[in-house]
Design a protein around this motif. Structure first.
Motif, PDB file in Angstrom:
ATOM      1  N   ASN A 167       2.097   8.327  -9.185  1.00  0.00           N
ATOM      2  CA  ASN A 167       1.146   7.193  -8.349  1.00  0.00           C
ATOM      3  C   ASN A 167      -0.275   8.185  -7.962  1.00  0.00           C
ATOM      4  OD1 ASN A 167       2.488   5.710  -6.661  1.00  0.00           O
ATOM      5  ND2 ASN A 167       3.341   7.207  -5.375  1.00  0.00           N
ATOM      6  N   SER A 168      -0.702   9.887  -8.542  1.00  0.00           N
ATOM      7  CA  SER A 168      -2.534  10.172  -8.736  1.00  0.00           C
ATOM      8  C   SER A 168      -2.633   9.956  -9.885  1.00  0.00           C
ATOM      9  CB  SER A 168      -2.169  11.828  -8.555  1.00  0.00           C
ATOM     10  OG  SER A 168      -1.157  12.171  -9.766  1.00  0.00           O
ATOM     11  N   TYR A 171       5.242  11.735  -7.722  1.00  0.00           N
ATOM     12  CA  TYR A 171       3.373  12.530  -6.983  1.00  0.00           C
ATOM     13  C   TYR A 171       2.319  11.912  -8.580  1.00  0.00           C
ATOM     14  CZ  TYR A 171      -0.485  14.610  -5.708  1.00  0.00           C
ATOM     15  OH  TYR A 171      -1.956  15.642  -5.493  1.00  0.00           O
ATOM     16  N   SER A 188       1.134  -1.583  -0.160  1.00  0.00           N
ATOM     17  CA  SER A 188       0.248  -0.051   0.133  1.00  0.00           C
ATOM     18  C   SER A 188       0.549   1.170  -0.167  1.00  0.00           C
ATOM     19  CB  SER A 188      -0.599  -0.016   1.395  1.00  0.00           C
ATOM     20  OG  SER A 188       0.107  -0.017   2.634  1.00  0.00           O
ATOM     21  N   SER A 189       0.418   2.218  -0.629  1.00  0.00           N
ATOM     22  CA  SER A 189       1.408   3.375  -0.816  1.00  0.00           C
ATOM     23  C   SER A 189       1.490   4.430   0.824  1.00  0.00           C
ATOM     24  CB  SER A 189       1.050   4.371  -1.449  1.00  0.00           C
ATOM     25  OG  SER A 189      -0.700   4.372  -1.082  1.00  0.00           O
ATOM     26  N   LEU A 190       2.281   4.788   0.582  1.00  0.00           N
ATOM     27  CA  LEU A 190       2.557   5.816   2.096  1.00  0.00           C
ATOM     28  C   LEU A 190       1.810   7.191   1.752  1.00  0.00           C
ATOM     29  CD1 LEU A 190       6.403   5.125   3.017  1.00  0.00           C
ATOM     30  CD2 LEU A 190       4.561   4.034   3.976  1.00  0.00           C
ATOM     31  N   SER A 191       1.735   7.357   3.436  1.00  0.00           N
ATOM     32  CA  SER A 191       0.371   8.789   3.647  1.00  0.00           C
ATOM     33  C   SER A 191       1.531   9.992   2.738  1.00  0.00           C
ATOM     34  CB  SER A 191      -0.275   8.970   4.368  1.00  0.00           C
ATOM     35  OG  SER A 191       1.048   9.834   5.830  1.00  0.00           O
ATOM     36  N   SER A 192       0.133  10.715   2.197  1.00  0.00           N
ATOM     37  CA  SER A 192       1.329  12.117   1.747  1.00  0.00           C
ATOM     38  C   SER A 192       2.355  12.437   2.820  1.00  0.00           C
ATOM     39  CB  SER A 192       0.653  13.294   1.362  1.00  0.00           C
ATOM     40  OG  SER A 192      -0.557  12.727   0.665  1.00  0.00           O
ATOM     41  N   GLY A 193       2.031  12.656   3.771  1.00  0.00           N
ATOM     42  CA  GLY A 193       2.942  13.329   4.730  1.00  0.00           C
ATOM     43  C   GLY A 193       4.178  12.176   5.355  1.00  0.00           C
ATOM     44  N   VAL A 194       4.622  11.559   4.626  1.00  0.00           N
ATOM     45  CA  VAL A 194       4.998  10.680   4.687  1.00  0.00           C
ATOM     46  C   VAL A 194       6.578  11.579   3.662  1.00  0.00           C
ATOM     47  CG1 VAL A 194       6.767   8.729   4.044  1.00  0.00           C
ATOM     48  CG2 VAL A 194       5.051   8.735   5.605  1.00  0.00           C
ATOM     49  N   TYR A 195       6.299  11.587   2.511  1.00  0.00           N
ATOM     50  CA  TYR A 195       7.114  12.034   1.740  1.00  0.00           C
ATOM     51  C   TYR A 195       6.368  13.372   1.596  1.00  0.00           C
ATOM     52  CZ  TYR A 195       5.359   7.674  -1.113  1.00  0.00           C
ATOM     53  OH  TYR A 195       4.568   6.011  -1.566  1.00  0.00           O
TER      54      TYR A 195
END
Length: 63
Positions: free
Chosen positions: A55-56, A52, A10-17
């Motif tokens: 992934n988007s 980004y 699963s992809s990581l949250s935006s906060g991690v990036y």
């Protein structure tokens, strides 16, 4: 041997990036000279923007 399969993670949250971007940016700001800082910042922005974008559009229909 086990019969485990590797599923797509699963992809990581935006906060991690965002945190990774800020940490790498701060490392550049502290340790790099001006030329390396400018090129590194451009590289960071291009890399994270491309990641980004990939992934988007992952779940969108292409039409």
């Amino acid at each position: 041997m086990s019969d485990t399969t590797h599923n797509e993670s699963s992809s990581l949250s935006s906060g991690v990036y965002i945190a990774a971007f800020i940490i790498l940016f701060l490392v550049l700001a502290v340790l790099a000279d001006l030329f390396t800082f400018i090129l590194g910042t451009i590289g960071l922005v291009v890399t994270f923007a491309a990641f980004y974008r990939d992934n988007s559009h992952h779940g969108d229909d292409h039409h």
